[in-house]
Design a protein around this motif. Structure first.
Motif, PDB file in Angstrom:
ATOM      1  N   ALA A 158       0.813  -1.217   0.000  1.00  0.00           N
ATOM      2  CA  ALA A 158       0.000   0.000   0.000  1.00  0.00           C
ATOM      3  C   ALA A 158       0.843   1.261   0.000  1.00  0.00           C
ATOM      4  O   ALA A 158       0.377   2.321  -0.418  1.00  0.00           O
ATOM      5  N   VAL A 159       2.097   1.196   0.481  1.00  0.00           N
ATOM      6  CA  VAL A 159       2.922   2.404   0.575  1.00  0.00           C
ATOM      7  C   VAL A 159       4.021   2.442  -0.478  1.00  0.00           C
ATOM      8  O   VAL A 159       4.791   3.408  -0.525  1.00  0.00           O
ATOM      9  N   ARG A 160       4.086   1.420  -1.333  1.00  0.00           N
ATOM     10  CA  ARG A 160       5.220   1.338  -2.257  1.00  0.00           C
ATOM     11  C   ARG A 160       5.240   2.512  -3.239  1.00  0.00           C
ATOM     12  O   ARG A 160       6.248   3.200  -3.373  1.00  0.00           O
ATOM     13  N   ARG A 161       4.149   2.787  -3.930  1.00  0.00           N
ATOM     14  CA  ARG A 161       4.141   3.884  -4.898  1.00  0.00           C
ATOM     15  C   ARG A 161       4.164   5.255  -4.221  1.00  0.00           C
ATOM     16  O   ARG A 161       4.886   6.146  -4.688  1.00  0.00           O
ATOM     17  N   PRO A 162       3.400   5.489  -3.150  1.00  0.00           N
ATOM     18  CA  PRO A 162       3.557   6.770  -2.452  1.00  0.00           C
ATOM     19  C   PRO A 162       4.982   7.017  -1.959  1.00  0.00           C
ATOM     20  O   PRO A 162       5.435   8.159  -1.937  1.00  0.00           O
ATOM     21  N   MET A 163       5.697   5.946  -1.574  1.00  0.00           N
ATOM     22  CA  MET A 163       7.080   6.107  -1.138  1.00  0.00           C
ATOM     23  C   MET A 163       7.962   6.622  -2.280  1.00  0.00           C
ATOM     24  O   MET A 163       8.858   7.448  -2.068  1.00  0.00           O
ATOM     25  N   LEU A 164       7.705   6.179  -3.492  1.00  0.00           N
ATOM     26  CA  LEU A 164       8.476   6.657  -4.635  1.00  0.00           C
ATOM     27  C   LEU A 164       8.241   8.137  -4.883  1.00  0.00           C
ATOM     28  O   LEU A 164       9.127   8.838  -5.381  1.00  0.00           O
ATOM     29  N   VAL A 165       7.049   8.619  -4.551  1.00  0.00           N
ATOM     30  CA  VAL A 165       6.756  10.044  -4.690  1.00  0.00           C
ATOM     31  C   VAL A 165       7.425  10.833  -3.567  1.00  0.00           C
ATOM     32  O   VAL A 165       7.984  11.907  -3.785  1.00  0.00           O
ATOM     33  N   ALA A 166       7.380  10.293  -2.343  1.00  0.00           N
ATOM     34  CA  ALA A 166       7.866  11.025  -1.169  1.00  0.00           C
ATOM     35  C   ALA A 166       9.384  11.018  -1.050  1.00  0.00           C
ATOM     36  O   ALA A 166       9.982  12.000  -0.579  1.00  0.00           O
ATOM     37  N   ALA A 167      10.045   9.934  -1.453  1.00  0.00           N
ATOM     38  CA  ALA A 167      11.476   9.775  -1.195  1.00  0.00           C
ATOM     39  C   ALA A 167      12.338  10.906  -1.772  1.00  0.00           C
ATOM     40  O   ALA A 167      13.209  11.436  -1.069  1.00  0.00           O
ATOM     41  N   PRO A 168      12.155  11.325  -3.038  1.00  0.00           N
ATOM     42  CA  PRO A 168      13.008  12.416  -3.543  1.00  0.00           C
ATOM     43  C   PRO A 168      12.815  13.720  -2.777  1.00  0.00           C
ATOM     44  O   PRO A 168      13.775  14.476  -2.588  1.00  0.00           O
ATOM     45  N   VAL A 169      11.578  13.992  -2.324  1.00  0.00           N
ATOM     46  CA  VAL A 169      11.326  15.210  -1.560  1.00  0.00           C
ATOM     47  C   VAL A 169      12.055  15.141  -0.224  1.00  0.00           C
ATOM     48  O   VAL A 169      12.734  16.101   0.195  1.00  0.00           O
ATOM     49  N   LEU A 170      11.930  14.013   0.469  1.00  0.00           N
ATOM     50  CA  LEU A 170      12.583  13.861   1.767  1.00  0.00           C
ATOM     51  C   LEU A 170      14.099  13.976   1.634  1.00  0.00           C
ATOM     52  O   LEU A 170      14.770  14.634   2.448  1.00  0.00           O
ATOM     53  N   PHE A 171      14.652  13.343   0.620  1.00  0.00           N
ATOM     54  CA  PHE A 171      16.101  13.398   0.433  1.00  0.00           C
ATOM     55  C   PHE A 171      16.549  14.834   0.177  1.00  0.00           C
ATOM     56  O   PHE A 171      17.545  15.308   0.748  1.00  0.00           O
ATOM     57  N   ALA A 172      15.803  15.565  -0.657  1.00  0.00           N
ATOM     58  CA  ALA A 172      16.195  16.931  -1.004  1.00  0.00           C
ATOM     59  C   ALA A 172      16.139  17.861   0.199  1.00  0.00           C
ATOM     60  O   ALA A 172      17.072  18.635   0.443  1.00  0.00           O
ATOM     61  N   VAL A 173      15.048  17.798   0.979  1.00  0.00           N
ATOM     62  CA  VAL A 173      14.920  18.752   2.090  1.00  0.00           C
ATOM     63  C   VAL A 173      15.918  18.457   3.194  1.00  0.00           C
ATOM     64  O   VAL A 173      16.453  19.380   3.828  1.00  0.00           O
ATOM     65  N   TRP A 174      16.223  17.180   3.409  1.00  0.00           N
ATOM     66  CA  TRP A 174      17.199  16.871   4.451  1.00  0.00           C
ATOM     67  C   TRP A 174      18.627  17.075   3.968  1.00  0.00           C
ATOM     68  O   TRP A 174      19.534  17.305   4.774  1.00  0.00           O
ATOM     69  N   ALA A 175      18.856  17.013   2.659  1.00  0.00           N
ATOM     70  CA  ALA A 175      20.164  17.401   2.134  1.00  0.00           C
ATOM     71  C   ALA A 175      20.409  18.880   2.402  1.00  0.00           C
ATOM     72  O   ALA A 175      21.527  19.297   2.738  1.00  0.00           O
ATOM     73  N   LEU A 176      19.355  19.683   2.267  1.00  0.00           N
ATOM     74  CA  LEU A 176      19.482  21.107   2.596  1.00  0.00           C
ATOM     75  C   LEU A 176      19.793  21.298   4.077  1.00  0.00           C
ATOM     76  O   LEU A 176      20.642  22.119   4.446  1.00  0.00           O
TER      77      LEU A 176
ATOM     78  N   GLY B 152       4.685  16.751   3.911  1.00  0.00           N
ATOM     79  CA  GLY B 152       4.017  16.112   2.785  1.00  0.00           C
ATOM     80  C   GLY B 152       4.463  14.680   2.593  1.00  0.00           C
ATOM     81  O   GLY B 152       3.651  13.794   2.291  1.00  0.00           O
ATOM     82  N   GLY B 153       5.779  14.434   2.762  1.00  0.00           N
ATOM     83  CA  GLY B 153       6.270  13.062   2.641  1.00  0.00           C
ATOM     84  C   GLY B 153       5.677  12.146   3.692  1.00  0.00           C
ATOM     85  O   GLY B 153       5.265  11.012   3.390  1.00  0.00           O
ATOM     86  N   ILE B 154       5.632  12.621   4.946  1.00  0.00           N
ATOM     87  CA  ILE B 154       5.043  11.819   6.018  1.00  0.00           C
ATOM     88  C   ILE B 154       3.577  11.536   5.735  1.00  0.00           C
ATOM     89  O   ILE B 154       3.093  10.394   5.854  1.00  0.00           O
ATOM     90  N   ARG B 155       2.835  12.568   5.339  1.00  0.00           N
ATOM     91  CA  ARG B 155       1.399  12.415   5.127  1.00  0.00           C
ATOM     92  C   ARG B 155       1.070  11.623   3.867  1.00  0.00           C
ATOM     93  O   ARG B 155      -0.022  11.061   3.743  1.00  0.00           O
ATOM     94  N   THR B 156       1.972  11.589   2.919  1.00  0.00           N
ATOM     95  CA  THR B 156       1.753  10.792   1.722  1.00  0.00           C
ATOM     96  C   THR B 156       1.827   9.301   2.021  1.00  0.00           C
ATOM     97  O   THR B 156       1.098   8.498   1.433  1.00  0.00           O
TER      98      THR B 156
END
Length: 439
Positions: free
Chosen positions: A239-257, A351-355
């Motif tokens: 159930a979370v596999r495709r939403p994770m693909l949407v959320a992962a790049p956002v999470l990586f980018a914001v925490w890289a900042l 957004g990543g958490i809620r997705t």
């Protein structure tokens, strides 16, 4: 070896694993224990758990304003600073991968008590460190205990109250990071024994929190498999596999900042302002994380897709403005850009958490949340260490910050593409849709 598995979302959760969705309903382990007068009320327990995340992440950012002091006393170069910073992220990752699911088996309270004890020990190591090796040991212990605790804390908050727990999971990291950076800077600049006092204060906080955890009700029933859960395993329920693909790049980018500001922020501020103030050195991370926390609260009722889109666009605009300000040596523009990027940080993380999290069943919450933090800490740690190497062996601080910022923009653009395509493919979660009993 780390295993990747896909779990069928249709597998029903066991009754013993289920936790109360609404703390106000008067049902479940926490409410029952409170009714007997032996445990903290569920709402109080929720605040205690949130405070632990805040204190853990405050402790993680507390050394940031002190790096210049350590560097002056011990004579190490900038790459050492980023390695010390990166070691913490690696330790968190290891803790998440090995102990992130442990609380699903032994209970939330035992894991949290052990993590608080380890955090207290790391504060003692920090306070008595007389060289880089001491900092390394402290950061490793600190990171391992944080990794072990993050999944248990987040899942525990959702056990008590799932809607409030989801939002709280998104807002408290920003509060903790901002608090640690600013308070540490104030202590360093205005109070005696700066390399000792801030850690001793945090030590006292951890002791008080351990007492509070001991008074909390357990929210899950113990089940076998605790030792097996220590084997690194990334579970992706279907159930979370495709939403994770949407959320992962956002999470990586914001925490890289966040990694950029945590590792190089103080040096950038000193270069732009010409000031040696420790408070100013921690102010950039405070602005980034503080605005992030506020943005989570402001957008908590907005649709998940709106929050994600706001986060990505704010990240693009904020980082671009920051890069222009660094090029033009404008401190004002730098802090304005940092504030705009902070909106991106908070909204993107929320957004990543809620997705993802609303689709995780109760007995999967700890593991899925740990996976989200794995992506986040990879983003925070790996680019920061690379940046430290480039500062010393390539173009220096300004060029490295510019290159780092461009990389974050590219990541954010990739995340935007993933979000837009995910929306067309139906990967995003419609607001209010119920999935496996969760809204």
């Amino acid at each position: 070896m780390t295993k990747l598995s896909v779990v069928q979302a249709s597998i029903p959760a066991r009754v013993s694993d289920a936790a109360p969705v609404d703390a106000g309903s008067g049902s479940g382990p926490a409410a029952a224990a409170f009714a007997r007068g032996r445990r903290l009320p569920p709402n109080v327990a929720l605040y205690v758990l949130a405070s632990i995340t805040i204190s853990f992440l405050a402790a993680s950012s507390a050394p940031t304003p002190l790096y210049a002091t350590y560097q002056a006393e011990w004579g190490f170069d900038p790459i050492t600073t980023t390695v010390v910073f990166g070691v913490y992220a690696v330790a968190v990752l290891f803790g998440l991968l090995t102990m992130g699911k442990l609380s699903d088996h032994v209970g939330r309270r035992p894991v949290l008590l052990a993590a608080l004890a380890a955090q207290a020990a790391s504060m003692l190591v920090f306070a008595t460190a007389d060289g880089v090796s001491g900092l390394m040991v402290a950061r490793i212990v600190q990171g391992l205990s944080t990794g072990a605790a993050l999944g248990a804390i987040g899942a525990g908050m959702m056990d008590i109250d799932r809607p409030r727990g989801t939002i709280t999971n998104a807002v408290v990291p920003g509060i903790g990071t901002a608090t640690g950076a600013l308070v540490s800077g104030l202590v360093v600049q205005f109070l005696p024994a700066p390399t000792h006092l801030v850690y001793l204060v945090l030590l006292a906080v951890f002791v008080l929190q351990a007492v509070a955890v001991a008074l909390m009700a357990e929210t899950v029933t113990r089940k076998p498999g605790a030792l097996a859960s220590l084997a690194p395993e990334i579970k992706l329920p279907r159930a979370v596999r495709r939403p994770m693909l949407v959320a992962a790049p956002v999470l990586f980018a914001v925490w890289a900042l966040a990694g950029l500001y945590g590792a190089l922020g103080p040096s950038l501020v000193r270069q732009l302002t010409g000031s040696r103030s420790e408070v100013l050195g921690g102010l950039s991370l405070f602005v980034l994380a503080g605005v992030a926390a506020v943005s989570v609260l402001v957008l908590r009722k907005a649709a998940t897709r709106t929050v994600m889109l706001t986060g990505i666009l704010a990240l693009l605009a904020g980082v671009a403005l920051t890069l222009v300000s660094i090029r033009d040596s404008s401190p004002t523009g730098f802090f304005v850009g940092t504030a705009v990027a902070g909106v991106g940080f908070g909204s993107g993380f929320q957004g990543g958490i809620r997705t993802v999290m609303p689709l995780a069943r109760p007995h999967e919450s700890s593991g899925v949340l740990s996976l989200l933090f794995v992506v986040s800490y990879l983003g925070m740690g790996v680019p920061a260490v690379i940046a430290g190497f480039l500062v010393v062996h390539a173009g220096g601080l300004t060029d490295t910050a510019q290159e780092y910022g461009v990389a974050v923009i590219v990541l954010a653009a990739f995340a935007l593409f993933g979000l837009l395509r995910g929306g067309r493919d139906g990967a995003a979660i419609p607001q209010g849709r119920r999935v496996d009993g969760n809204t």
